[in-house]
Design a protein around this motif. Sequence first.
Motif, PDB file in Angstrom:
ATOM      1  N   ALA A   1      54.203  85.381  81.831  1.00 52.86           N
ATOM      2  CA  ALA A   1      54.912  84.106  81.908  1.00 52.86           C
ATOM      3  C   ALA A   1      54.078  83.063  82.640  1.00 52.86           C
ATOM      4  O   ALA A   1      53.269  83.395  83.517  1.00 52.86           O
ATOM      5  N   ASP A   2      54.291  81.812  82.279  1.00 58.52           N
ATOM      6  CA  ASP A   2      53.761  80.659  83.002  1.00 58.52           C
ATOM      7  C   ASP A   2      54.947  79.868  83.531  1.00 58.52           C
ATOM      8  O   ASP A   2      55.863  79.533  82.780  1.00 58.52           O
TER       9      ASP A   2
ATOM     10  N   SER B   1      65.043  77.514  82.418  1.00 61.68           N
ATOM     11  CA  SER B   1      64.642  76.183  82.850  1.00 61.68           C
ATOM     12  C   SER B   1      65.772  75.528  83.623  1.00 61.68           C
ATOM     13  O   SER B   1      66.935  75.917  83.507  1.00 61.68           O
TER      14      SER B   1
ATOM     15  N   SER C   1      66.407  82.925  72.872  1.00 63.42           N
ATOM     16  CA  SER C   1      66.250  82.015  74.010  1.00 63.42           C
ATOM     17  C   SER C   1      67.619  81.558  74.506  1.00 63.42           C
ATOM     18  O   SER C   1      68.573  81.448  73.725  1.00 63.42           O
TER      19      SER C   1
ATOM     20  N   ASP D   1      60.370  75.126  84.528  1.00 58.58           N
ATOM     21  CA  ASP D   1      60.364  75.805  83.232  1.00 58.58           C
ATOM     22  C   ASP D   1      59.626  77.131  83.354  1.00 58.58           C
ATOM     23  O   ASP D   1      58.480  77.175  83.825  1.00 58.58           O
ATOM     24  N   ASN D   2      60.291  78.213  82.973  1.00 55.87           N
ATOM     25  CA  ASN D   2      59.685  79.535  82.912  1.00 55.87           C
ATOM     26  C   ASN D   2      59.358  79.833  81.455  1.00 55.87           C
ATOM     27  O   ASN D   2      60.232  80.210  80.672  1.00 55.87           O
ATOM     28  N   ASP D   3      58.106  79.646  81.090  1.00 58.11           N
ATOM     29  CA  ASP D   3      57.661  79.825  79.710  1.00 58.11           C
ATOM     30  C   ASP D   3      57.204  81.268  79.529  1.00 58.11           C
ATOM     31  O   ASP D   3      56.008  81.566  79.529  1.00 58.11           O
TER      32      ASP D   3
ATOM     33  N   ASP E   1      56.646  84.964  77.683  1.00 61.96           N
ATOM     34  CA  ASP E   1      56.274  85.426  76.343  1.00 61.96           C
ATOM     35  C   ASP E   1      57.472  85.998  75.598  1.00 61.96           C
ATOM     36  O   ASP E   1      57.554  85.905  74.377  1.00 61.96           O
TER      37      ASP E   1
ATOM     38  N   ASP F   1      61.102  85.562  74.552  1.00 62.03           N
ATOM     39  CA  ASP F   1      62.000  84.411  74.443  1.00 62.03           C
ATOM     40  C   ASP F   1      63.271  84.597  75.267  1.00 62.03           C
ATOM     41  O   ASP F   1      63.769  83.642  75.881  1.00 62.03           O
TER      42      ASP F   1
ATOM     43  N   LYS G   1      63.015  83.444  78.912  1.00 58.71           N
ATOM     44  CA  LYS G   1      62.738  82.045  79.239  1.00 58.71           C
ATOM     45  C   LYS G   1      63.896  81.455  80.051  1.00 58.71           C
ATOM     46  O   LYS G   1      65.050  81.868  79.911  1.00 58.71           O
TER      47      LYS G   1
ATOM     48  N   TYR H   1      56.298  76.432  85.604  1.00 59.79           N
ATOM     49  CA  TYR H   1      55.952  75.066  85.980  1.00 59.79           C
ATOM     50  C   TYR H   1      57.123  74.461  86.759  1.00 59.79           C
ATOM     51  O   TYR H   1      58.272  74.555  86.321  1.00 59.79           O
TER      52      TYR H   1
END
Length: 335
Positions: free
Chosen positions: A282-283, A323, A65, A312-314, A316, A318, A321, A285
């Motif tokens: 990815a999710d 933010s 990450s 935030d880009n969550d 899968d 790492d 990712k 927000y």
Amino acid sequence: MKKIVCALIASAATASVLALDPMPEEAGFSGSLAGGAAGGKVESNFLARVLGIDLSDSTIYSLSSPSDTKIISPTFDYNIGYTFDSKKTRVSLASAAEASIDFSSNTTLTLRHNFDSIGHIELAALAPPLAQVDVWKNPYLTGQKRDRTDLSTSGVRVTWDKILGSNFEFIATFKKKDIGDELSGQNLGLSAAEEKLLERGGDITVAELGYAFVLGGGKNMIRPSMAFVDYDLDGGAMSQDGYRLGVAHMYNGGDFRWLNRALYESLDGDKVNPIFNKTNNADLYIVASELRFPEPLGWDKWVATTGIQWGDNDADIDFNKSSTLLFVARVVRTF
């Protein structure tokens, strides 16, 4: 590590609630110029530099990450246009940032006309922004200094507001994403076909439908929206598609206005990433809030603003990712 960044990064927090702002009441030249500062942090393994200022370390030692980089940034935005005598047609040149966490922005040249029956239609040409964004040529290279290359987007946007006299709004955006020198995956023992899966350039399509609700005698405006999103990139492991849900709110308190925006994006990856053996699902927000104070200290044609944006880009994977957390303060001069 604190960096000083000169970039157009705060506009997403200050976007209008409506698809199109009201047409100016008077013909002729009008618009706004805004300047201020933003501070916060950025986390990304792909972003490299904005206007010569580093956004992440050139050398990494693991494919994990991303770490965070703290920033303080002067900001500048503009929107300058001419309204014709009919007060139904306007041309304008403006800076425009998306509600995203990857510093996406464009310079826009727009032509708008308010039709009496079918609604308000705006055509926009999207060009690369003044604040050039650099990414890493090969973001996955470890133990060695990574080289930078430019990232740019261009395309068109079509906005149809007040559809057939209703409060429905439709926005279609078609963009081309270009990476100057794409070397993703090289020197990692991958085959040419596997390296191809990691290419980040390609086509981006977003089709959004929204509806504006006016409540409380005009004091509150709420705009829910939903959109189809397609990142049809050259690399199948970087391609994604899915949907976006959003809601925007504006409260007019007389002496101040409060604007809020929240977005959720659900994306499904296309093909398996050959480095991580995972699909890039990815999710995403995003939450932004801003207070606007017209005529601060009695200054005519000035607006003071303060706001915050978190994204935030969550993913899968790492390594993918990312933010941002930004605090913004600006003054706007209208004319």
